[in-house]
Design a protein around this motif. Structure first.
Motif, PDB file in Angstrom:
ATOM      1  N   LEU A  30      46.356  40.809  44.210  1.00 32.29           N
ATOM      2  CA  LEU A  30      47.184  40.397  43.111  1.00 32.29           C
ATOM      3  C   LEU A  30      46.584  39.074  42.841  1.00 32.29           C
ATOM      4  N   THR A  31      46.401  38.747  41.545  1.00 27.22           N
ATOM      5  CA  THR A  31      45.912  37.657  40.861  1.00 27.22           C
ATOM      6  C   THR A  31      46.933  36.328  40.780  1.00 27.22           C
ATOM      7  N   LEU A  36      45.628  28.353  39.136  1.00 29.67           N
ATOM      8  CA  LEU A  36      45.400  28.598  40.575  1.00 29.67           C
ATOM      9  C   LEU A  36      44.087  29.621  40.704  1.00 29.67           C
ATOM     10  N   GLU A  37      44.306  30.704  39.780  1.00 27.44           N
ATOM     11  CA  GLU A  37      43.194  31.633  39.863  1.00 27.44           C
ATOM     12  C   GLU A  37      41.759  30.936  39.537  1.00 27.44           C
ATOM     13  N   LEU A  38      41.657  30.079  38.802  1.00 29.66           N
ATOM     14  CA  LEU A  38      40.529  29.292  38.317  1.00 29.66           C
ATOM     15  C   LEU A  38      40.061  28.632  39.601  1.00 29.66           C
ATOM     16  N   GLU A  39      40.850  27.760  40.126  1.00 29.46           N
ATOM     17  CA  GLU A  39      40.662  26.913  41.509  1.00 29.46           C
ATOM     18  C   GLU A  39      40.136  27.926  42.512  1.00 29.46           C
ATOM     19  N   PHE A  40      40.800  29.102  42.552  1.00 28.83           N
ATOM     20  CA  PHE A  40      40.172  30.079  43.972  1.00 28.83           C
ATOM     21  C   PHE A  40      38.772  30.355  43.489  1.00 28.83           C
ATOM     22  N   TRP A  41      38.531  30.867  42.239  1.00 28.47           N
ATOM     23  CA  TRP A  41      37.147  31.334  41.979  1.00 28.47           C
ATOM     24  C   TRP A  41      35.995  30.238  42.179  1.00 28.47           C
ATOM     25  N   LYS A 213      36.718  43.952  47.049  1.00 29.92           N
ATOM     26  CA  LYS A 213      38.200  43.616  46.640  1.00 29.92           C
ATOM     27  C   LYS A 213      38.752  43.419  48.197  1.00 29.92           C
ATOM     28  N   MET A 214      38.556  43.902  49.091  1.00 29.79           N
ATOM     29  CA  MET A 214      39.249  43.801  50.574  1.00 29.79           C
ATOM     30  C   MET A 214      38.730  42.361  50.975  1.00 29.79           C
ATOM     31  N   GLU A 219      40.144  36.465  51.406  1.00 32.83           N
ATOM     32  CA  GLU A 219      39.965  35.302  51.267  1.00 32.83           C
ATOM     33  C   GLU A 219      41.252  34.631  50.107  1.00 32.83           C
ATOM     34  N   ARG A 220      41.809  35.366  49.311  1.00 30.78           N
ATOM     35  CA  ARG A 220      43.051  34.926  48.703  1.00 30.78           C
ATOM     36  C   ARG A 220      44.111  34.259  49.738  1.00 30.78           C
ATOM     37  N   MET A 221      44.164  35.079  51.035  1.00 33.09           N
ATOM     38  CA  MET A 221      45.340  34.413  51.829  1.00 33.09           C
ATOM     39  C   MET A 221      44.908  33.432  52.555  1.00 33.09           C
TER      40      MET A 221
END
Length: 418
Positions: A30-31, A36-41, A213-214, A219-221
């Motif tokens: 989930l994005t 925050l999405e920009l910071e993550f990438w 994706k997995m 990485e998101r967590m």
């Protein structure tokens, strides 16, 4: 109040992060909200660049070993009648891979090229898929064509894993490369099994997408855990700072308390002895403050104490130190200050309090709030800190004896003689 606002904001941010973590466990991949999405990438891409830069020599060694394994094997499996053609294609494939990896490393390492790393990664994967498909599908030895399937699969999967590019962007690039590769082979009338090659190209691209994706979900967590830990650390730091502030300052007046005064006196006293310099001590007492409290009430009394503390703080120099000594008593330390300088500071404090003109109907010396001040100056004499404070306290007591609402100076020498 500012620290409470920061604390509340950090607590709110932490709750939002924990909410995102809960949503991530329910729906993988989930994005995040846009910022925050920009910071993550950005972080993900930066980590990929760092990994490529740090793993350069490991990559060089791995590729060298790969060449040592592939070249002799190709030498033995290539059909003799097509040896020159197929072997040259094999060497070109290896060279093409090496140049592409070096180019990827250059974009990951060079400062000016880093901004284009993402675009360069997509182009390199796109080029590798097309060029490797053409080079390997144009050989005549069937064994080499089968080997090419593995190489193309590795290109796709490594493209997803090591570049840090968004999986969807890499998927679109990979499918476009597969389409162009198939079109190129058809247009050149090259003999190949279209079903097998198509499955390898599309299948490898899809497999890489699923793996990526997995990995990104993981990485998101990790990213959310890192943010939560960072916010928790900031909250802890604010709590620690506030506790330290409370332990060093008087709650009512917000100036330093008795405990901090003892620490500062030690520092100033040792400095004066070490440098053979002066240290002035001022004791200040609010005249007839008990009468004020009894008549006006303790709430107004507290406001008077706070106003006097603020006034004293504003009247002294930046190098000086003031603390609430207890009740309605204050103490001021004036480093590197002689008798004349100390008296000047005391006069400034006295006049500043007088200008407040706080009504005091029960004062026996004035119709508004006044103070008495006692001064002494330490000049590296052979006296202890406790004796120094005693002399300053005697000076204050003498000011009270003489009728209050005044400044009295007493030297350490005269106090000892007395």
């Amino acid at each position: 109040m500012e620290y409470k606002y920061k604390l509340a904001k950090l607590q709110y941010d932490k709750e939002k992060i924990e909410e995102l973590m809960t949503r991530q466990t329910r729906r993988v991949g989930l994005t995040f909200p846009q910022k925050l999405e920009l910071e993550f990438w950005m972080l993900h891409l930066d980590r990929a660049q760092t990994n490529i830069s740090q793993s350069f020599w490991v990559g060089v060694l791995t590729y060298f070993i790969l060449i040592m394994l592939i070249v002799p094997g190709d030498y033995w499996i290539i059909d003799k009648q097509f040896f020159a053609h197929d072997f040259i294609h094999c060497l070109l494939s290896l060279l093409n891979g090496a140049v592409s990896l070096l180019l990827l490393y250059a974009f990951a390492q060079h400062t000016k090229l880093k901004a284009y790393f993402s675009q360069a990664s997509l182009f390199i994967v796109f080029w590798l898929v097309i060029s490797m498909t053409w080079l390997t599908m144009t050989v005549y030895t069937e064994a080499l064509k089968h080997q090419a399937m593995m190489i193309i699969c590795m290109i796709y999967i490594l493209g997803y894993i090591i570049t840090g590019v968004k999986p969807m962007h890499m998927l679109m690039t990979g499918l476009l490369a597969a389409t162009v590769s198939m079109s190129l082979l058809f247009s050149m009338s090259i003999h190949f099994d279209a079903m097998v090659v198509g499955r390898v190209l599309v299948g490898s691209c899809t497999l890489g997408f699923a793996i990526s994706k997995m990995l990104c979900a993981r990485e998101r967590m990790i990213f959310l855990n890192m943010l939560r830990a960072d916010i928790s650390e900031q909250i802890h730091r604010i709590h620690t700072t506030e506790l330290l502030h409370l332990s060093q300052h008087d709650e009512l007046t917000k100036i330093s308390n008795r405990r901090t005064f003892d620490e500062m006196l030690n520092n100033f006293y040792d400095q004066a002895r070490r440098n053979n310099s002066s240290l002035a001590v001022l004791f200040i007492d609010v005249d007839h403050f008990k009468n004020y409290n009894d008549f006006y009430g303790h709430q107004k009394g507290d406001r008077v104490i706070s106003a006097i503390a603020e006034t004293i703080k504003n009247a002294i120099r930046h190098m000086d130190f003031v603390a609430r000594y207890g009740g309605e008593e204050f103490v001021v330390l004036l480093p590197e200050t002689g008798a004349h300088g100390a008296y000047a500071v005391a006069s400034d404090i006295y006049k500043a309090i007088d200008r407040l003109e706080i009504p005091h109907a029960k004062s026996l010396v004035s119709n508004h709030v006044t103070i008495s001040l006692g001064i002494t100056v330490y000049r590296a004499e052979d006296v202890s800190k406790e004796e120094l404070l005693t002399v300053a306290d005697q000076a204050l007591y003498r000011a009270k004896q003489l009728g209050r609402n005044q400044i009295y100076y007493q030297s350490i020498r005269s106090a000892h003689v007395a």
